[in-house]
Design a protein around this motif. Structure first.
Motif, mmCIF file in Angstrom:
data_model
loop_
_atom_site.group_PDB
_atom_site.id
_atom_site.type_symbol
_atom_site.label_atom_id
_atom_site.label_comp_id
_atom_site.label_asym_id
_atom_site.label_seq_id
_atom_site.Cartn_x
_atom_site.Cartn_y
_atom_site.Cartn_z
ATOM 1 N N PRO A 1 -65.897 48.692 35.555
ATOM 2 C CA PRO A 1 -66.292 47.655 34.595
ATOM 3 C C PRO A 1 -67.474 46.814 35.101
ATOM 4 N N GLN A 2 -67.473 46.484 36.410
ATOM 5 C CA GLN A 2 -68.578 45.696 36.967
ATOM 6 C C GLN A 2 -69.903 46.404 36.757
ATOM 7 N N LYS A 3 -69.933 47.712 37.052
ATOM 8 C CA LYS A 3 -71.174 48.485 36.925
ATOM 9 C C LYS A 3 -71.637 48.525 35.465
ATOM 10 N N ALA A 4 -70.699 48.777 34.554
ATOM 11 C CA ALA A 4 -71.058 48.839 33.137
ATOM 12 C C ALA A 4 -71.561 47.492 32.630
ATOM 13 N N ILE A 5 -70.930 46.400 33.108
ATOM 14 C CA ILE A 5 -71.324 45.062 32.642
ATOM 15 C C ILE A 5 -72.711 44.693 33.136
ATOM 16 N N VAL A 6 -73.054 45.059 34.367
ATOM 17 C CA VAL A 6 -74.383 44.738 34.895
ATOM 18 C C VAL A 6 -75.465 45.350 34.010
ATOM 19 N N PHE A 7 -75.299 46.660 33.728
ATOM 20 C CA PHE A 7 -76.299 47.303 32.861
ATOM 21 C C PHE A 7 -76.274 46.719 31.447
ATOM 22 N N TRP A 8 -75.076 46.375 30.968
ATOM 23 C CA TRP A 8 -74.950 45.789 29.628
ATOM 24 C C TRP A 8 -75.684 44.454 29.527
ATOM 25 N N LEU A 9 -75.396 43.557 30.485
ATOM 26 C CA LEU A 9 -76.027 42.237 30.426
ATOM 27 C C LEU A 9 -77.544 42.336 30.597
ATOM 28 N N ALA A 10 -78.003 43.249 31.472
ATOM 29 C CA ALA A 10 -79.447 43.413 31.658
ATOM 30 C C ALA A 10 -80.106 43.889 30.370
ATOM 31 N N ALA A 11 -79.429 44.833 29.672
ATOM 32 C CA ALA A 11 -79.989 45.338 28.413
ATOM 33 C C ALA A 11 -80.001 44.252 27.348
ATOM 34 N N ARG A 12 -78.878 43.497 27.262
ATOM 35 C CA ARG A 12 -78.799 42.461 26.218
ATOM 36 C C ARG A 12 -79.811 41.345 26.474
ATOM 37 N N LEU A 13 -79.992 40.985 27.733
ATOM 38 C CA LEU A 13 -80.964 39.949 28.061
ATOM 39 C C LEU A 13 -82.379 40.393 27.672
ATOM 40 N N LEU A 14 -82.697 41.672 27.920
ATOM 41 C CA LEU A 14 -84.037 42.177 27.595
ATOM 42 C C LEU A 14 -84.300 42.137 26.093
ATOM 43 N N VAL A 15 -83.343 42.589 25.285
ATOM 44 C CA VAL A 15 -83.564 42.609 23.840
ATOM 45 C C VAL A 15 -83.541 41.189 23.260
ATOM 46 N N ALA A 16 -82.685 40.315 23.838
ATOM 47 C CA ALA A 16 -82.659 38.932 23.354
ATOM 48 C C ALA A 16 -83.986 38.236 23.619
#
Length: 848
Positions: free
Chosen positions: A116-131
């Motif tokens: 979950p930690q690994k998936a969340i890191v990539f998730w938050l990085a992607a969401r921050l970029l699009v936001a």
């Protein structure tokens, strides 16, 4: 002409309408989010959820890559830079979502074990970029990038960001903060991060909504929906307990929907809108082609030739108008063959300037050789036809037959610059020639003589033999003067019985004397006028350049003064201004100048009145009195009656015209007040000089004077000479409009003697044209009749009434009535007389 394209039926979408439509999705998804919160929490189980998650992420990656592919390949310098920004951001997001998908719990190891930690890191990085990308796109002006290479810099920056995240997570995961703790779930940092993303998405949604409501030039409504749905997606990820529960599922689904709105906005901006613009352009091209076809058909109906030439001037093609002009079919022969031989050199030079690129267009007039027996004039316009590389491949031209117009222009120009009776140059042309002669003489250090000539006792001849005989005498005298002058000399009619001779190339004063003596020998002989021998003499004044003056005005003024001096010396002689000035001014001129001011102040200036009658007779066969003109008269105890033609110009030059005009106006209004009470339908005509008209307080003073005599301004007609009203139209128009606004009626006096354009006359707020007496006296000649017809028709076309002065017999009155002149004035109906005498005239007394 083709029919216009049909317009779409129904209301046109507005920015607010588009925003409301786009807001339906976030609203519906918000309700779904709230409904899930009311239901018991459900968990799909990782075994069942993992394939679904992989499918959703794959779909999101595909959509993001499609956005990037469209944006990157549809790029042009004119496209908005924000579209490129969103495409590159979604590329980076797709790469990070790929890492998120592979790092999800249950997936095979990707360098490091899935968690979950690994998936969340990539998730938050992607969401921050699009936001961040959406917020920047919302705030940045929707305009092209400054330079093309900026998109590569943007791509490099996003890829560097992605590479950094991959390196941190895959190589040094211990350096990253914990977002998920096994057994405990999400950390407060992760939840705070999600709420931070919610704020960023919310800010972007608000900005896009504001820009959509204010008519943004891009698809702000769909970008608002994308930001709002992404904000709901992030809210879902603040609520999930398990990585496979319903909130997690809905959050991923909302993300895909958000990507869909971004895809829609980018697709419309990058693909659909250009295709729509292309479709509209093709439709416009079709309509344009139809219009061109219609225009060509219409052009063939006109009497104009449209031709195509090679650069060497050979005719390639021509429309049907060429047949009408040339009388033969267009062929492979030079257009120069159809040009008059005397104009061929100039025309060939113009074509050559087009062929060699010196000019790209020329207009001109030239004579045309066709089947007609008479000389024909053509107006032409030619332009070059160029390739995209700028090479001249042909010449296009339009030819129009302007023979009638050209001849009319020549006739009008001749009439404007020449006297209608004698055919001699008039004042305008004379002053121009004097000016040019002075300039030439100044360069060559020559002398020039200006001779002012005035017939002696011409009024007596008019009274004894009539105005027709007087006109015949003036014509005979003009011919005699012109015949006895040198080839380079000019004789012009100044006005009335006055002529001016311009003698260039004079060596000394004695040369001027010899010319004057030669002219004097012409006059003692009898002129046969209407079968009657008439003896006539003249008085002449001579001024020399540069001795007596160095300008047109000074030479004419000094020659005029010398002429008056010649009259005071017994007439039938000539005087030089230089000799006169040595002796002093002429006695009569000195006397008049000295007495004029006293005559105005002392009440010696009288006002006489001349009747104006309606042209049409009444039931009893009489001409009904409609108006009265006030005229200044001066009787001196020593000189007798002094002509207004003498003392009025003198009053102008001495600055007394305002006092003179005020006295005439006051006396005339006082008398007219008594007549108006008895005959309210009458109007009073007053002559207004140039100095009076342009005086600062003239309008207010005149209004006060009319009001003081209890008269309506509508009963007062103000006569302004054509030269004052039209030659100084720029200033006169404002003053004349003030008078019209006050209620006065404006009349152009001496109409036809000035040099005015129809556009000037149309601009002036006049209501009446008073035809000059010189035209009325020639009404029985063919030329005179045609001129009067033209003036009357012009007045009718402009809605102006016409007045003819100088009507001296019943035959003239009848002819003017047939021409439909409105009002008549002249000796046939009554001479200028004092008020008491006017009241005794039949035209006044019988209709009282």
């Amino acid at each position: 002409m083709p029919a216009p394209a049909e317009q779409p039926v129904g209301p046109t979408p507005t920015p607010l309408h588009d925003l409301k439509r786009a807001a339906l999705w976030p609203g519906a998804l918000l309700l779904l989010f709230l409904m899930i919160g009311l239901l018991p929490s459900s968990d799909f189980g990782i075994g069942r959820y993992l394939p679904l998650h992989t499918a959703m992420e794959t779909g999101a990656i595909v959509v993001a890559m499609l956005v990037f592919g469209i944006v990157w390949n549809a790029y042009s310098d004119e496209r908005p830079g924000n579209v490129v920004l969103l495409g590159v951001v979604l590329l980076g997001t797709a790469l990070l979502d790929f890492g998120h998908m592979l790092g999800y719990r249950g997936m095979p190891d990707f360098i490091t074990p899935a968690s979950p930690q690994k998936a969340i890191v990539f998730w938050l990085a992607a969401r921050l970029l699009v936001a961040a990308g959406l917020l920047v796109a919302a705030l940045r002006p929707w305009q092209p990038m400054l330079e093309t290479r900026h998109r590569y810099r943007l791509l490099a920056g996003v890829l560097a960001y992605v590479a950094l995240l991959y390196a941190l997570e895959l190589l040094t995961p211990d350096h990253l903060p914990a977002f998920f703790v096994p057994g405990s779930g999400l950390t407060p940092l992760k939840v705070a991060f999600e709420y931070g993303l919610v704020l960023i998405y919310g800010a972007a949604a608000l900005v896009f909504a504001w820009r959509a409501m204010h008519g943004a030039a891009f698809n702000a409504a769909d970008l608002f929906a994308a930001s709002a749905v992404a904000m709901l997606s992030e809210l879902c990820f603040t609520r999930y307990v398990s990585v496979s529960d319903s909130y997690n599922f809905i959050g991923h689904l909302y993300k895909i929907i958000s990507y869909g709105f971004i895809y829609r906005a980018v697709f419309v901006e990058s693909v659909r809108q250009p295709f729509q613009a292309l479709s509209r352009a093709l439709e416009n091209e079709k309509h344009w082609a139809a219009e061109q076809h219609s225009l060509v058909r219409t052009l063939d109906m006109l009497e104009e030739a449209v031709i195509e030439l090679r650069p060497d001037g050979t005719i390639i093609n021509a429309n049907s108008g060429w047949w009408q002009l040339a009388g033969r079919a267009p062929g492979t022969y030079p257009l120069l063959d159809s040009v008059h031989p005397e104009d061929q050199a100039a025309f060939a030079g113009c074509l050559n300037s087009l062929a060699d690129g010196t000019k790209d267009e020329f207009h001109g007039r030239f004579r045309f050789v066709g089947d007609a027996a008479y000389e024909r004039w053509m107006e032409c316009r030619f332009v070059t036809e160029l390739t995209d590389a700028g090479k001249i491949v042909g010449i296009r031209g339009v030819l129009r037959d302007i023979t009638k117009t050209y001849l009319q222009e020549r006739h009008i120009a001749h009439m404007a610059l020449h006297d209608a009776l004698t055919g001699l140059p008039n004042r305008v042309l004379l002053e121009d020639r004097v000016c040019k002669t002075i300039q030439l003489a100044r360069r060559n250090q020559d002398r020039v003589a200006v001779c002012f000539i005035d017939l002696d006792h011409f009024k007596n001849i008019n009274d004894a033999y009539g105005h027709k005989a007087g006109d015949a005498l003036l014509l005979s005298m003009a011919q005699a003067l012109e015949k006895n002058l040198r080839d380079g000399d000019t004789v012009a009619r100044w006005g009335g019985d006055e002529f001016v001779a311009l003698l260039p190339g004079i060596v000394n004063i004695e040369d001027a004397r010899q010319v004057a003596r030669k002219l004097q020998k012409v006059m003692p002989r009898s002129f046969a006028v209407a079968g009657q021998p008439i003896n006539a003499t003249f008085s002449m004044g001579i001024a020399m350049f540069p001795d007596d003056g160095d300008s047109v005005e000074s030479l004419l003024a000094h020659a005029d003064r010398a002429m008056f001096y010649a009259k005071s010396q017994g007439r039938n002689n000539f005087q030089l201004f230089s000799e006169m000035s040595a002796k002093g001014l002429g006695k009569k001129e000195l006397y008049i100048q000295a007495k004029l001011a006293d005559a105005i102040q002392g009440g010696q200036i009288e006002v006489w009145f001349q009747p104006q009658v309606r042209t049409e007779r009444d039931a009893e066969g009489r001409h009904r009195l409609v108006g009265i003109e006030a005229l200044a008269r001066w009787h001196d105890k020593d000189l007798g009656w002094i002509s207004p033609a003498t003392f009025i110009p003198m009053a102008e030059s001495l600055g007394l015209i305002a006092d003179l005009g005020q006295r005439v106006t006051t006396l005339a209004l006082a008398q007219f007040q008594r007549w108006h009470a008895r005959r309210p339908e009458l109007h009073l005509s007053l002559n207004i000089s140039k100095r009076q008209l342009f005086a600062p307080e003239f309008v207010s003073g005149l209004i006060h004077e009319v009001s003081r005599h209890d008269l309506p301004t509508s009963a007062i007609v103000l006569e302004i000479t054509e030269s004052v009203a039209l030659l100084e139209v720029e200033f006169a128009e404002e003053r004349l409009r003030q008078l019209v606004d006050a209620g006065f009626i404006l009349s152009i006096d001496d109409f036809g003697t000035g040099y005015a354009s129809l556009s000037q006359l149309h601009e002036l707020p006049v209501q009446e044209l008073k035809i000059d007496i010189s035209f009325v006296q020639r009404v029985h000649t063919p030329d005179g009749l045609r001129i009067l017809q033209a003036i009357v028709q012009l007045g009718r076309a402009l809605g102006l009434r016409t007045v003819a002065e100088g009507v001296e017999d019943a035959q003239t009155a009848t002819t003017l009535r047939e021409l439909e002149v409105d009002t008549l004035q002249g000796y046939h109906f009554g001479r200028p007389v004092p008020a008491r005498v006017l009241e005794e005239l039949p035209a006044f007394a019988d209709q009282d």
